[in-house]
Design a protein around this motif. Sequence first.
Motif, PDB file in Angstrom:
ATOM      1  N   HIS A  13     -13.673  17.591  63.142  1.00  0.00           N
ATOM      2  CA  HIS A  13     -14.385  17.049  61.981  1.00  0.00           C
ATOM      3  C   HIS A  13     -13.817  17.657  60.701  1.00  0.00           C
ATOM      4  N   ARG A  14     -14.113  17.001  59.603  1.00  0.00           N
ATOM      5  CA  ARG A  14     -13.716  17.507  58.274  1.00  0.00           C
ATOM      6  C   ARG A  14     -14.753  17.075  57.259  1.00  0.00           C
ATOM      7  N   ILE A  15     -15.265  18.052  56.507  1.00  0.00           N
ATOM      8  CA  ILE A  15     -16.129  17.723  55.372  1.00  0.00           C
ATOM      9  C   ILE A  15     -15.626  18.468  54.133  1.00  0.00           C
ATOM     10  N   GLY A  16     -16.057  18.005  52.990  1.00  0.00           N
ATOM     11  CA  GLY A  16     -15.794  18.712  51.748  1.00  0.00           C
ATOM     12  C   GLY A  16     -17.121  19.073  51.118  1.00  0.00           C
ATOM     13  N   VAL A  17     -17.328  20.366  50.932  1.00  0.00           N
ATOM     14  CA  VAL A  17     -18.576  20.840  50.330  1.00  0.00           C
ATOM     15  C   VAL A  17     -18.315  21.072  48.840  1.00  0.00           C
TER      16      VAL A  17
ATOM     17  N   THR B 216     -14.897  22.920  48.748  1.00  0.00           N
ATOM     18  CA  THR B 216     -14.474  23.775  49.850  1.00  0.00           C
ATOM     19  C   THR B 216     -14.306  22.848  51.051  1.00  0.00           C
ATOM     20  N   ILE B 217     -13.076  22.739  51.517  1.00  0.00           N
ATOM     21  CA  ILE B 217     -12.789  21.870  52.665  1.00  0.00           C
ATOM     22  C   ILE B 217     -13.067  22.659  53.940  1.00  0.00           C
ATOM     23  N   VAL B 218     -13.833  22.035  54.839  1.00  0.00           N
ATOM     24  CA  VAL B 218     -14.165  22.658  56.115  1.00  0.00           C
ATOM     25  C   VAL B 218     -13.492  21.853  57.224  1.00  0.00           C
ATOM     26  N   LEU B 219     -12.546  22.498  57.917  1.00  0.00           N
ATOM     27  CA  LEU B 219     -11.955  21.858  59.095  1.00  0.00           C
ATOM     28  C   LEU B 219     -12.621  22.477  60.311  1.00  0.00           C
ATOM     29  N   PHE B 220     -13.211  21.612  61.107  1.00  0.00           N
ATOM     30  CA  PHE B 220     -13.983  22.042  62.275  1.00  0.00           C
ATOM     31  C   PHE B 220     -13.284  21.580  63.547  1.00  0.00           C
TER      32      PHE B 220
ATOM     33  N   SER C 107     -25.461  18.549  57.375  1.00  0.00           N
ATOM     34  CA  SER C 107     -26.582  19.448  57.081  1.00  0.00           C
ATOM     35  C   SER C 107     -26.074  20.727  56.391  1.00  0.00           C
ATOM     36  N   LEU C 108     -24.950  21.263  56.871  1.00  0.00           N
ATOM     37  CA  LEU C 108     -24.313  22.426  56.254  1.00  0.00           C
ATOM     38  C   LEU C 108     -23.910  22.113  54.816  1.00  0.00           C
ATOM     39  N   LYS C 109     -23.310  20.932  54.636  1.00  0.00           N
ATOM     40  CA  LYS C 109     -22.893  20.491  53.282  1.00  0.00           C
ATOM     41  C   LYS C 109     -24.111  20.421  52.347  1.00  0.00           C
ATOM     42  N   ALA C 110     -25.177  19.817  52.845  1.00  0.00           N
ATOM     43  CA  ALA C 110     -26.393  19.682  52.025  1.00  0.00           C
ATOM     44  C   ALA C 110     -26.967  21.053  51.690  1.00  0.00           C
ATOM     45  N   LEU C 111     -26.965  21.958  52.677  1.00  0.00           N
ATOM     46  CA  LEU C 111     -27.508  23.299  52.432  1.00  0.00           C
ATOM     47  C   LEU C 111     -26.788  23.984  51.282  1.00  0.00           C
ATOM     48  N   VAL C 112     -25.458  23.970  51.333  1.00  0.00           N
ATOM     49  CA  VAL C 112     -24.702  24.696  50.295  1.00  0.00           C
ATOM     50  C   VAL C 112     -24.817  23.981  48.947  1.00  0.00           C
ATOM     51  N   GLU C 113     -24.840  22.650  48.980  1.00  0.00           N
ATOM     52  CA  GLU C 113     -24.872  21.909  47.715  1.00  0.00           C
ATOM     53  C   GLU C 113     -26.263  21.870  47.066  1.00  0.00           C
ATOM     54  N   THR C 114     -27.290  21.818  47.906  1.00  0.00           N
ATOM     55  CA  THR C 114     -28.640  21.596  47.358  1.00  0.00           C
ATOM     56  C   THR C 114     -29.631  22.699  47.699  1.00  0.00           C
ATOM     57  N   GLY C 115     -29.238  23.595  48.610  1.00  0.00           N
ATOM     58  CA  GLY C 115     -30.156  24.648  49.024  1.00  0.00           C
ATOM     59  C   GLY C 115     -31.031  24.252  50.197  1.00  0.00           C
ATOM     60  N   LYS C 116     -30.854  22.978  50.683  1.00  0.00           N
ATOM     61  CA  LYS C 116     -31.706  22.528  51.790  1.00  0.00           C
ATOM     62  C   LYS C 116     -30.898  21.762  52.835  1.00  0.00           C
ATOM     63  N   GLY C 117     -30.813  22.291  54.029  1.00  0.00           N
ATOM     64  CA  GLY C 117     -30.165  21.603  55.146  1.00  0.00           C
ATOM     65  C   GLY C 117     -31.202  20.926  56.016  1.00  0.00           C
ATOM     66  N   ALA C 118     -30.755  20.441  57.183  1.00  0.00           N
ATOM     67  CA  ALA C 118     -31.685  19.797  58.125  1.00  0.00           C
ATOM     68  C   ALA C 118     -31.462  20.393  59.512  1.00  0.00           C
ATOM     69  N   PRO C 119     -31.878  21.674  59.667  1.00  0.00           N
ATOM     70  CA  PRO C 119     -31.693  22.318  60.976  1.00  0.00           C
ATOM     71  C   PRO C 119     -32.732  21.838  61.986  1.00  0.00           C
ATOM     72  N   ALA C 120     -32.420  21.978  63.293  1.00  0.00           N
ATOM     73  CA  ALA C 120     -33.419  21.732  64.335  1.00  0.00           C
ATOM     74  C   ALA C 120     -34.584  22.673  64.089  1.00  0.00           C
ATOM     75  N   PRO C 121     -35.835  22.262  64.323  1.00  0.00           N
ATOM     76  CA  PRO C 121     -36.216  21.025  65.032  1.00  0.00           C
ATOM     77  C   PRO C 121     -36.354  19.804  64.127  1.00  0.00           C
ATOM     78  N   ASP C 122     -35.979  19.909  62.861  1.00  0.00           N
ATOM     79  CA  ASP C 122     -36.098  18.757  61.959  1.00  0.00           C
ATOM     80  C   ASP C 122     -34.744  18.138  61.670  1.00  0.00           C
ATOM     81  N   ASP C 123     -33.849  18.171  62.677  1.00  0.00           N
ATOM     82  CA  ASP C 123     -32.523  17.604  62.495  1.00  0.00           C
ATOM     83  C   ASP C 123     -32.554  16.077  62.639  1.00  0.00           C
TER      84      ASP C 123
END
Lengths: 144, 144
Positions: free
Chosen positions: B6-10, B92-96, B121-137
């Motif tokens: 996977h690849r995302i840009g944060v 920040t490019i994340v190569l997974f 979810s990781l991208k959202a956490l760093v950008e907005t302060g809120k991710g979507a971890p389990a159990p609310d994934d």
Amino acid sequence: MLDILHRIGVVTPDPGKVYEALTTVEGLAAWWTEETRDVDGILQFRFSAGGFDMEVIEARPSERVVWRVVDGPEEWIGTTVEWDLRQDGDYTIVLFAHRGWREQVEFMNHCSTKWGSFLMSLKALVETGKGAPAPDDVQISDWH
Amino acid sequence: MLDILHRIGVVTPDPGKVYEALTTVEGLAAWWTEETRDVDGILQFRFSAGGFDMEVIEARPSERVVWRVVDGPEEWIGTTVEWDLRQDGDYTIVLFAHRGWREQVEFMNHCSTKWGSFLMSLKALVETGKGAPAPDDVQISDWH
């Protein structure tokens, strides 16, 4: 050869609904890209950065669809995109495979995440009537 | 051996923020699963259906993190999860890569889509302060 794999479950008792979204211009335009056309049997998908031309090489109603990429980015040409559908309780399970990548280039990472995101758009389309096709697709990075 | 990529840009000028979300219990619990613990150097991640134990085998600040799966589903044991970070303009490019799957089982399809969703979810956490971890994934199928 390397493959991108995904799996989603669409909440619908009718795999025919997913099949329709994969085999009609109207359906495809509602979850992948609004700029979808069928030109003499070749599906043309266009995005701001370019696009893909697909030949449909298999289409078994409610069960399986296979495209061969006949034009697009060099890394995609000759690869196949395979969709297998099956009913499982309240879900239509979609097994996705984009097969035949020659190398683990960074673009493959990108396409993997982007396919996953578009599969969620397909799921939303069938479940709610509204997908998120380009140009209003979810942006995952600098590569969109 | 088969890999999930996977690849995302944060959107952040500081790869250190992503690194922190990958290397602290607080960070991991805010995008992957709330039930995250560090027990004698082994990261334990728990979900309703089970979980994973990871040994951190590499950790280069702001650049690279590698986990080896030491306990969890049979298909995961011995595989590695690799995170490469780099700065590119505003991103920040994340190569997974989740490397070392032995077979293309359906569970691999599922994990690929699910990883993509958790990366968002990781991208959202760093950008907005809120991710979507389990159990609310985000639920992607009957397998959650």
